[in-house]
Design a protein around this motif. Structure first.
Motif, PDB file in Angstrom:
ATOM      1  N   GLN A 105     -63.305  90.280 128.045  1.00  0.00           N
ATOM      2  CA  GLN A 105     -63.635  91.700 128.221  1.00  0.00           C
ATOM      3  C   GLN A 105     -63.244  92.417 126.930  1.00  0.00           C
ATOM      4  OE1 GLN A 105     -65.032  93.123 131.136  1.00  0.00           O
ATOM      5  NE2 GLN A 105     -65.344  94.841 129.781  1.00  0.00           N
ATOM      6  N   ASP A 106     -64.246  92.810 126.165  1.00  0.00           N
ATOM      7  CA  ASP A 106     -64.014  93.500 124.895  1.00  0.00           C
ATOM      8  C   ASP A 106     -63.116  92.658 123.989  1.00  0.00           C
ATOM      9  OD1 ASP A 106     -65.617  95.666 125.785  1.00  0.00           O
ATOM     10  OD2 ASP A 106     -63.892  96.532 126.822  1.00  0.00           O
ATOM     11  N   ASN A 107     -61.951  93.184 123.627  1.00  0.00           N
ATOM     12  CA  ASN A 107     -61.037  92.497 122.713  1.00  0.00           C
ATOM     13  C   ASN A 107     -59.893  91.795 123.435  1.00  0.00           C
ATOM     14  OD1 ASN A 107     -62.409  93.142 120.312  1.00  0.00           O
ATOM     15  ND2 ASN A 107     -61.554  95.205 120.390  1.00  0.00           N
ATOM     16  N   VAL A 108     -60.149  91.432 124.685  1.00  0.00           N
ATOM     17  CA  VAL A 108     -59.157  90.738 125.501  1.00  0.00           C
ATOM     18  C   VAL A 108     -59.808  89.480 126.070  1.00  0.00           C
ATOM     19  CG1 VAL A 108     -57.733  90.877 127.584  1.00  0.00           C
ATOM     20  CG2 VAL A 108     -57.995  92.889 126.125  1.00  0.00           C
ATOM     21  N   ALA A 109     -59.058  88.388 126.062  1.00  0.00           N
ATOM     22  CA  ALA A 109     -59.530  87.149 126.688  1.00  0.00           C
ATOM     23  C   ALA A 109     -58.379  86.587 127.516  1.00  0.00           C
ATOM     24  CB  ALA A 109     -59.964  86.143 125.629  1.00  0.00           C
ATOM     25  N   ILE A 110     -58.715  86.113 128.707  1.00  0.00           N
ATOM     26  CA  ILE A 110     -57.720  85.510 129.594  1.00  0.00           C
ATOM     27  C   ILE A 110     -58.152  84.074 129.854  1.00  0.00           C
ATOM     28  CG2 ILE A 110     -56.570  85.610 131.832  1.00  0.00           C
ATOM     29  CD1 ILE A 110     -57.304  88.644 131.859  1.00  0.00           C
ATOM     30  N   GLU A 111     -57.269  83.156 129.519  1.00  0.00           N
ATOM     31  CA  GLU A 111     -57.554  81.732 129.673  1.00  0.00           C
ATOM     32  C   GLU A 111     -56.646  81.142 130.745  1.00  0.00           C
ATOM     33  OE1 GLU A 111     -56.275  77.829 127.262  1.00  0.00           O
ATOM     34  OE2 GLU A 111     -57.290  79.327 126.036  1.00  0.00           O
ATOM     35  N   VAL A 136     -52.970  82.655 130.108  1.00  0.00           N
ATOM     36  CA  VAL A 136     -52.625  83.300 128.845  1.00  0.00           C
ATOM     37  C   VAL A 136     -53.603  84.439 128.591  1.00  0.00           C
ATOM     38  CG1 VAL A 136     -52.237  82.976 126.369  1.00  0.00           C
ATOM     39  CG2 VAL A 136     -51.900  81.055 127.936  1.00  0.00           C
ATOM     40  N   THR A 137     -53.054  85.592 128.234  1.00  0.00           N
ATOM     41  CA  THR A 137     -53.878  86.730 127.837  1.00  0.00           C
ATOM     42  C   THR A 137     -53.774  86.875 126.331  1.00  0.00           C
ATOM     43  OG1 THR A 137     -53.444  87.835 129.943  1.00  0.00           O
ATOM     44  CG2 THR A 137     -54.301  89.198 128.140  1.00  0.00           C
ATOM     45  N   ARG A 152     -49.592  87.999 126.708  1.00  0.00           N
ATOM     46  CA  ARG A 152     -48.962  87.712 127.988  1.00  0.00           C
ATOM     47  C   ARG A 152     -49.231  86.256 128.340  1.00  0.00           C
ATOM     48  NH1 ARG A 152     -47.397  91.989 126.843  1.00  0.00           N
ATOM     49  NH2 ARG A 152     -47.183  93.875 128.084  1.00  0.00           N
ATOM     50  N   GLU A 153     -48.231  85.643 129.009  1.00  0.00           N
ATOM     51  CA  GLU A 153     -48.430  84.270 129.486  1.00  0.00           C
ATOM     52  C   GLU A 153     -47.544  84.040 130.695  1.00  0.00           C
ATOM     53  OE1 GLU A 153     -48.562  79.618 128.042  1.00  0.00           O
ATOM     54  OE2 GLU A 153     -47.771  81.111 126.651  1.00  0.00           O
ATOM     55  N   ILE A 154     -48.116  83.384 131.673  1.00  0.00           N
ATOM     56  CA  ILE A 154     -47.379  82.958 132.860  1.00  0.00           C
ATOM     57  C   ILE A 154     -47.613  81.464 133.022  1.00  0.00           C
ATOM     58  CG2 ILE A 154     -47.210  83.100 135.374  1.00  0.00           C
ATOM     59  CD1 ILE A 154     -48.083  86.013 135.166  1.00  0.00           C
TER      60      ILE A 154
END
Length: 160
Positions: A105-111, A136-137, A152-154
């Protein structure tokens, strides 16, 4: 006549928007996905090499990592401090890295990824395998060598 021409022109515009705009969005998403996958390759490589400065450069200064239920690291310095302690005692090798999904989403990626890391003690003791899943964000970050940084990471340890 004017109305028919207007309807035809509107139909052409709708057709173009329906078929060609998503292609541009899709190819942009594919490009970003490749960048994120490359970022992952780089970070796994530098973790295996124990290159703390390079690892640091791949994390945003405001990163927050939940490495376990009772292990929350706030800020890049705290994350790196914990990592230095780990790397003093163990060599780390990623032996599995299965990306399950990437949301962009735009300049954010969540893996979201399943992983396995082999830890080998630097002194004595047996090697071990740590398995888990991570979310991971990443955000675009021009000070990172890949153009992306972990923010961010969990980590969810496997319960097998």
């Amino acid at each position: 006549m004017k109305t028919i021409k207007g309807i035809r022109n509107m139909s052409i515009v709708i057709f173009l928007l329906t078929f060609f705009v998503p292609i541009g969005v899709s190819s942009q998403s594919e490009k970003i996905e490749k960048e994120i996958l490359h970022h992952g390759e780089v970070i796994r490589k530098v973790f295996s090499e124990g290159d703390v400065e390079k690892i640091k450069s791949l994390h945003h200064p405001d990163v927050i990592k939940a490495l376990g239920y009772d292990d929350l690291k706030i800020g890049r310095e705290e994350v790196i401090e914990g990592l230095i302690q780990t790397l003093k005692n163990f060599d780390l090798e990623f032996i599995e890295n299965k990306v399950e999904s990437i949301f962009i989403q735009d300049n954010v990626a969540i893996e979201q990824t399943r992983f396995s890391i082999k830890g080998t003690p630097k002194k004595e003791g047996e090697s071990f395998i740590f398995k888990g899943r991570t979310m991971v964000t990443y955000i675009r970050y021009d000070k990172s060598p890949t153009g992306w940084a972990t923010i961010r990471e969990i980590i969810q340890p496997a319960t097998e």
